[in-house]
Design an enzyme around this catalytic site. Structure first.
Site, PDB file in Angstrom:
ATOM      1  N   ASP A   8       0.869  -1.151   0.000  1.00  0.00           N
ATOM      2  CA  ASP A   8       0.000   0.000   0.000  1.00  0.00           C
ATOM      3  C   ASP A   8       0.928   1.229   0.000  1.00  0.00           C
ATOM      4  O   ASP A   8       2.101   1.117   0.342  1.00  0.00           O
ATOM      5  CB  ASP A   8      -0.852  -0.057   1.286  1.00  0.00           C
ATOM      6  CG  ASP A   8      -1.668   1.178   1.488  1.00  0.00           C
ATOM      7  OD1 ASP A   8      -2.358   1.589   0.545  1.00  0.00           O
ATOM      8  OD2 ASP A   8      -1.622   1.743   2.596  1.00  0.00           O
ATOM      9  N   LEU A   9       0.420   2.360  -0.402  1.00  0.00           N
ATOM     10  CA  LEU A   9       1.281   3.560  -0.439  1.00  0.00           C
ATOM     11  C   LEU A   9       1.159   4.375   0.849  1.00  0.00           C
ATOM     12  O   LEU A   9       2.064   4.417   1.681  1.00  0.00           O
ATOM     13  CB  LEU A   9       0.919   4.422  -1.660  1.00  0.00           C
ATOM     14  CG  LEU A   9       1.692   5.739  -1.785  1.00  0.00           C
ATOM     15  CD1 LEU A   9       3.168   5.514  -2.016  1.00  0.00           C
ATOM     16  CD2 LEU A   9       1.115   6.585  -2.921  1.00  0.00           C
ATOM     17  N   ASP A  10       0.000   4.994   0.993  1.00  0.00           N
ATOM     18  CA  ASP A  10      -0.207   5.917   2.104  1.00  0.00           C
ATOM     19  C   ASP A  10      -0.253   5.153   3.434  1.00  0.00           C
ATOM     20  O   ASP A  10      -1.120   4.326   3.639  1.00  0.00           O
ATOM     21  CB  ASP A  10      -1.525   6.663   1.845  1.00  0.00           C
ATOM     22  CG  ASP A  10      -1.868   7.614   2.954  1.00  0.00           C
ATOM     23  OD1 ASP A  10      -0.970   7.966   3.722  1.00  0.00           O
ATOM     24  OD2 ASP A  10      -3.039   7.988   3.052  1.00  0.00           O
ATOM     25  N   THR A  16       1.320  10.149   3.801  1.00  0.00           N
ATOM     26  CA  THR A  16       0.588  11.231   3.150  1.00  0.00           C
ATOM     27  C   THR A  16      -0.762  11.477   3.819  1.00  0.00           C
ATOM     28  O   THR A  16      -1.432  12.452   3.499  1.00  0.00           O
ATOM     29  CB  THR A  16       0.370  10.939   1.647  1.00  0.00           C
ATOM     30  OG1 THR A  16      -0.011   9.575   1.525  1.00  0.00           O
ATOM     31  CG2 THR A  16       1.634  11.190   0.844  1.00  0.00           C
ATOM     32  N   LYS A  44      -8.938   6.334   5.461  1.00  0.00           N
ATOM     33  CA  LYS A  44      -7.721   5.635   5.022  1.00  0.00           C
ATOM     34  C   LYS A  44      -8.043   4.465   4.096  1.00  0.00           C
ATOM     35  O   LYS A  44      -8.858   3.613   4.426  1.00  0.00           O
ATOM     36  CB  LYS A  44      -6.916   5.152   6.232  1.00  0.00           C
ATOM     37  CG  LYS A  44      -6.253   6.311   6.958  1.00  0.00           C
ATOM     38  CD  LYS A  44      -5.227   5.857   7.973  1.00  0.00           C
ATOM     39  CE  LYS A  44      -4.529   7.066   8.570  1.00  0.00           C
ATOM     40  NZ  LYS A  44      -3.645   6.684   9.676  1.00  0.00           N
ATOM     41  N   SER A 113      -2.486   0.716  -4.517  1.00  0.00           N
ATOM     42  CA  SER A 113      -2.978   1.903  -3.812  1.00  0.00           C
ATOM     43  C   SER A 113      -4.299   2.380  -4.384  1.00  0.00           C
ATOM     44  O   SER A 113      -4.547   2.277  -5.581  1.00  0.00           O
ATOM     45  CB  SER A 113      -1.936   3.021  -3.944  1.00  0.00           C
ATOM     46  OG  SER A 113      -2.463   4.251  -3.502  1.00  0.00           O
ATOM     47  N   ALA A 114      -5.130   2.937  -3.515  1.00  0.00           N
ATOM     48  CA  ALA A 114      -6.398   3.534  -3.953  1.00  0.00           C
ATOM     49  C   ALA A 114      -6.153   4.903  -4.581  1.00  0.00           C
ATOM     50  O   ALA A 114      -7.040   5.471  -5.219  1.00  0.00           O
ATOM     51  CB  ALA A 114      -7.326   3.678  -2.752  1.00  0.00           C
ATOM     52  N   LYS A 144     -10.648  -0.982  -2.239  1.00  0.00           N
ATOM     53  CA  LYS A 144     -10.516  -1.791  -1.030  1.00  0.00           C
ATOM     54  C   LYS A 144     -11.803  -1.599  -0.220  1.00  0.00           C
ATOM     55  O   LYS A 144     -12.307  -0.485  -0.199  1.00  0.00           O
ATOM     56  CB  LYS A 144      -9.294  -1.342  -0.222  1.00  0.00           C
ATOM     57  CG  LYS A 144      -7.979  -1.446  -1.003  1.00  0.00           C
ATOM     58  CD  LYS A 144      -6.842  -0.709  -0.294  1.00  0.00           C
ATOM     59  CE  LYS A 144      -5.601  -0.679  -1.184  1.00  0.00           C
ATOM     60  NZ  LYS A 144      -4.483   0.087  -0.627  1.00  0.00           N
ATOM     61  N   GLU A 168      -0.037  -3.455   4.523  1.00  0.00           N
ATOM     62  CA  GLU A 168      -1.185  -2.540   4.585  1.00  0.00           C
ATOM     63  C   GLU A 168      -1.343  -1.900   5.955  1.00  0.00           C
ATOM     64  O   GLU A 168      -1.142  -2.559   6.970  1.00  0.00           O
ATOM     65  CB  GLU A 168      -2.464  -3.340   4.310  1.00  0.00           C
ATOM     66  CG  GLU A 168      -3.104  -3.104   2.980  1.00  0.00           C
ATOM     67  CD  GLU A 168      -3.657  -1.703   2.752  1.00  0.00           C
ATOM     68  OE1 GLU A 168      -3.793  -0.923   3.715  1.00  0.00           O
ATOM     69  OE2 GLU A 168      -3.954  -1.394   1.595  1.00  0.00           O
ATOM     70  N   ASP A 169      -1.738  -0.626   5.970  1.00  0.00           N
ATOM     71  CA  ASP A 169      -1.982   0.046   7.258  1.00  0.00           C
ATOM     72  C   ASP A 169      -3.471   0.241   7.536  1.00  0.00           C
ATOM     73  O   ASP A 169      -3.831   0.678   8.626  1.00  0.00           O
ATOM     74  CB  ASP A 169      -1.298   1.422   7.286  1.00  0.00           C
ATOM     75  CG  ASP A 169      -2.001   2.418   6.386  1.00  0.00           C
ATOM     76  OD1 ASP A 169      -2.307   2.053   5.226  1.00  0.00           O
ATOM     77  OD2 ASP A 169      -2.258   3.547   6.828  1.00  0.00           O
TER      78      ASP A 169
END
Ligand code: B16
Ligand code: MG
Length: 214
Positions: A8-10, A16, A44, A113-114, A144, A168-169
Site C-alpha cells: 500500500d502507499l499511504d 501522506t 484511510k 494503492s487507492a 478496497k 497494509e496500514d
C-alpha cells in the site's frame, strides 16, 4: 513461500495521510464544520469520491454532483500542493532498505494503492523505480476492501496470490488482501488491524527472514 510483495502507499511507504487530513479539514471548515483526526481515520484506503461522501455525511452537508466534483478537485489540488513539500527523506523508516533487500533477492514488488496520485508521490520521494508494477486508483474499478487491487498486482507480476504478501496500514486494505487469498502483514497497531496474519510497527526491524518466518 513468498514470491512477491505488494505494498500500500499511504501509511506504508510514506505518510501522506497527514496531508489528506489537512486538505479534507480545510474543505470541511470552508463548509462550516470541523473534521477530527479520529474521523479522518475512516478515510484511510478509501477512494477520493467515497472519502468526500463520508466527510459530507459527518458535517450533514448535501451538495449537487457538480459541486461535489468541484470540491473533490479543489481538495486534490491542495493535497498535491502539500505533497510537494516531501523529499526522499520522507519515506517511512526502513522501507527503502526492505525494498532494496527484495530487489537483491529477486523478489518483485508491486504497489497497490487507492490513490490516483500514486506515481507522482513515488516520483517525489524517488521510489518509483522499486516497483515492477503499479496498481493505483486510475486502474481499479472496485476499491478496497474488494481484492481487485491486489489481484491485479499479482497478475501483473505473474505470481499466484497464495505466494504474495501484502503490506497494509488500513483495515479495508487488510480485508482486501485476505479476500485475495494473500498473506496480510499489517503495518500499525495489532489492536486495530485484527484480521492481519501478522502486524509490524514499521519496517525498522523487519526483513526477509522475518517475512519467511510467518
Ligand atoms: P487520491 P492508499 C489512499 O491511499 C488513502 O489512504 C486514502 O485516504 C485516499 O482517499 C485514497 O488513497 C485516494 O487518494 O485522492 O490521491 O486519489 O492508502 O490506498 O495508498
Ligand atoms: Mg494506506
Amino acid at each position: 513461500s513468498i514470491q512477491a510483495c505488494l505494498f500500500d502507499l499511504d501509511g506504508v511507504i510514506v505518510d501522506t495521510a497527514q496531508f489528506h487530513y489537512i486538505a479534507w479539514r480545510e474543505m470541511a471548515q470552508d463548509l462550516g464544520f470541523d473534521l477530527t483526526r479520529e474521523e479522518n481515520e475512516r478515510l484511510k484506503g478509501i477512494s477520493r469520491m467515497e472519502s468526500l461522501e463520508i466527510v459530507l455525511s459527518i458535517g450533514g452537508v448535501t451538495l449537487s454532483d457538480e459541486e461535489k466534483l468541484r470540491r473533490a478537485t479543489a481538495k486534490n489540488a491542495r493535497y498535491l500542493e502539500l505533497c510537494m513539500q516531501m523529499t526522499p527523506d520522507d519515506a517511512l523508516p526502513g522501507v527503502r532498505h526492505f525494498l532494496d533487500e527484495l530487489k537483491r533477492n529477486g523478489i518483485p514488488s508491486g504497489l497497490g494503492s487507492a490513490s490516483k496520485n500514486a506515481k507522482v508521490i513515488l516520483e517525489r520521494i524517488d521510489m518509483l523505480h522499486y516497483f515492477d508494477t503499479i496498481v493505483d486508483g486510475n486502474r481499479i474499478t472496485k476499491g478496497k476492501p474488494d481484492p481487485q487491487v491486489f489481484l491485479m498486482g499479482a497478475a501483473d507480476l505473474n505470481v499466484s496470490p497464495v505466494h504474495c504478501a501484502v503490506f497494509e496500514d488500513a483495515v479495508a486494505g487488510i480485508e482486501s488482501a485476505k479476500a485475495a487469498g494473500m498473506l496480510a502483514v499489517g503495518v500499525g497497531e495489532a489492536s486495530v488491524l485484527t484480521e492481519a496474519d501478522m502486524v509490524i510497527a514499521g519496517f525498522e526491524n523487519f526483513g526477509l527472514p522475518q517475512l519467511e518466518n510467518i
